[in-house]
Write a protein that holds these residues in place. Structure first.
Motif, mmCIF file in Angstrom:
data_model
loop_
_atom_site.group_PDB
_atom_site.id
_atom_site.type_symbol
_atom_site.label_atom_id
_atom_site.label_comp_id
_atom_site.label_asym_id
_atom_site.label_seq_id
_atom_site.Cartn_x
_atom_site.Cartn_y
_atom_site.Cartn_z
ATOM 1 N N GLY A 232 0.825 -1.209 0.000
ATOM 2 C CA GLY A 232 0.000 0.000 0.000
ATOM 3 C C GLY A 232 0.855 1.252 0.000
ATOM 4 N N ASP A 233 0.513 2.176 0.881
ATOM 5 C CA ASP A 233 1.273 3.427 0.996
ATOM 6 C C ASP A 233 2.222 3.410 2.191
ATOM 7 O OD1 ASP A 233 -0.080 4.498 -1.196
ATOM 8 O OD2 ASP A 233 -1.729 5.198 0.057
ATOM 9 N N SER A 234 2.469 2.235 2.778
ATOM 10 C CA SER A 234 3.289 2.145 3.979
ATOM 11 C C SER A 234 4.752 1.888 3.623
ATOM 12 C CB SER A 234 2.779 1.026 4.890
ATOM 13 O OG SER A 234 3.682 0.779 5.935
ATOM 14 N N PRO A 235 5.656 2.826 3.905
ATOM 15 C CA PRO A 235 7.082 2.598 3.643
ATOM 16 C C PRO A 235 7.634 1.416 4.438
ATOM 17 C CG PRO A 235 6.639 4.939 4.039
ATOM 18 C CD PRO A 235 5.403 4.195 4.406
ATOM 19 N N ARG A 237 6.022 -1.392 5.354
ATOM 20 C CA ARG A 237 5.629 -2.648 4.704
ATOM 21 C C ARG A 237 6.444 -2.884 3.434
ATOM 22 N NH1 ARG A 237 -1.017 -2.559 5.178
ATOM 23 N NH2 ARG A 237 -1.128 -2.616 7.465
ATOM 24 N N GLU A 238 6.703 -1.816 2.700
ATOM 25 C CA GLU A 238 7.518 -1.945 1.491
ATOM 26 C C GLU A 238 8.934 -2.385 1.852
ATOM 27 O OE1 GLU A 238 8.239 -2.277 -2.354
ATOM 28 O OE2 GLU A 238 6.309 -1.489 -1.656
#
Length: 262
Positions: A232-235, A237-238
């Motif tokens: 998603g937009d979570s750094p 999680r990326e």
């Protein structure tokens, strides 16, 4: 459509095996029995005029006006109309209520529909009014070519309350840096259930993950899988996804959950 019978086991297992993701153990008749044991679960099969089993669907029947739950569905993925028939039959039995699909893990698969591997089922859900949510990523790693380490800097101990192992990474003085939980192996396959690090030690994640994999390889494990939350937009999680890919994991599929409102 008719209720599942014992003699349908082999045919249903054939459909299940066609949908298995890499690294998932073979599903035995005993495992299929477990998938059918949930209280309030109904399972029905779609058969041809000659008696051939073309598909199967299992859903949880709620108490009162609660939401229904599509637990699992298997049919030929290149024949979308079969999945549509199974889904519409389930919806007719559940009546006018909210229905969730693939929101819980089963012994057959993790939570979420593997949308790349199951395109026919995905399209059938959408045609029948379900909306999907990107839930997680399914990752797989083959360990049979992993080199052994000459030393270990982690402790791998059996979980006292469940089947599997707990792995701990510590400082020299015994201070905990991080830990991981690994499920008990089945047919040389295991699941990395979770991994966590002390906030000030997140830069050591690659060491903990490497030690986890090499410990498993040393114990004869050939495949390990894991599911990570969709970036998603979570750094953060990326970054976690990139950490696993750097360690040799491959993203096999996206897992989506679904909901249909009345």
């Amino acid at each position: 459509m008719r209720p599942f019978r014992g003699e349908d086991c082999a045919a249903v297992l054939g459909l299940v095996h066609a949908d298995l993701l890499p690294g998932h153990p073979v599903v035995t008749p005993a495992v299929l029995d477990q998938a059918l044991e949930r209280q309030g679960l109904r399972c029905e099969v779609l058969v041809s005029a000659t008696g051939e089993v073309l598909g199967a669907v299992a859903w949880a029947v709620p108490a009162g006006d609660g939401p229904g739950l599509l637990r699992w569905l298997h049919c030929r993925e290149d024949e979308q109309h079969l999945a549509e028939t199974l889904i519409r039959h389930m919806l007719a039995q559940l009546g006018r209520r909210t229905v969730h699909a693939y929101t819980e893990p089963t012994v057959l698969a993790p939570a979420g529909l593997a949308v790349r591997n199951r395109p026919g089922t995905r399209r059938a859900l959408e045609v029948c009014g379900f909306s999907g949510t990107d839930h997680s990523r399914y990752l797989h790693h083959r360990l049979d070519t992993l080199s052994r380490r000459l030393y270990a800097i982690t402790d791998l101990t059996p979980c006292p309350e469940a089947s599997g192992w707990q792995l701990y990474l510590r400082e020299r003085d015994g201070t905990m840096i991080g830990e991981a939980r690994i499920s008990g192996p089945v047919d040389g396959t295991t699941v990395l259930e979770w991994i966590t690090l002390a906030p000030q030690r997140r830069h050591l994640g690659h060491i903990l993950l490497e030690q986890c994999l090499t410990n498993l390889a040393d114990r004869g494990i050939h495949h390990v899988t894991t599911c990570l939350d969709a970036p998603g937009d979570s750094p953060h999680r990326e970054a976690v996804l990139q950490l696993h890919e750097a360690a040799g994991f491959t993203v096999v599929d996206q897992l989506h959950t679904y909901t249909r409102c009345p």
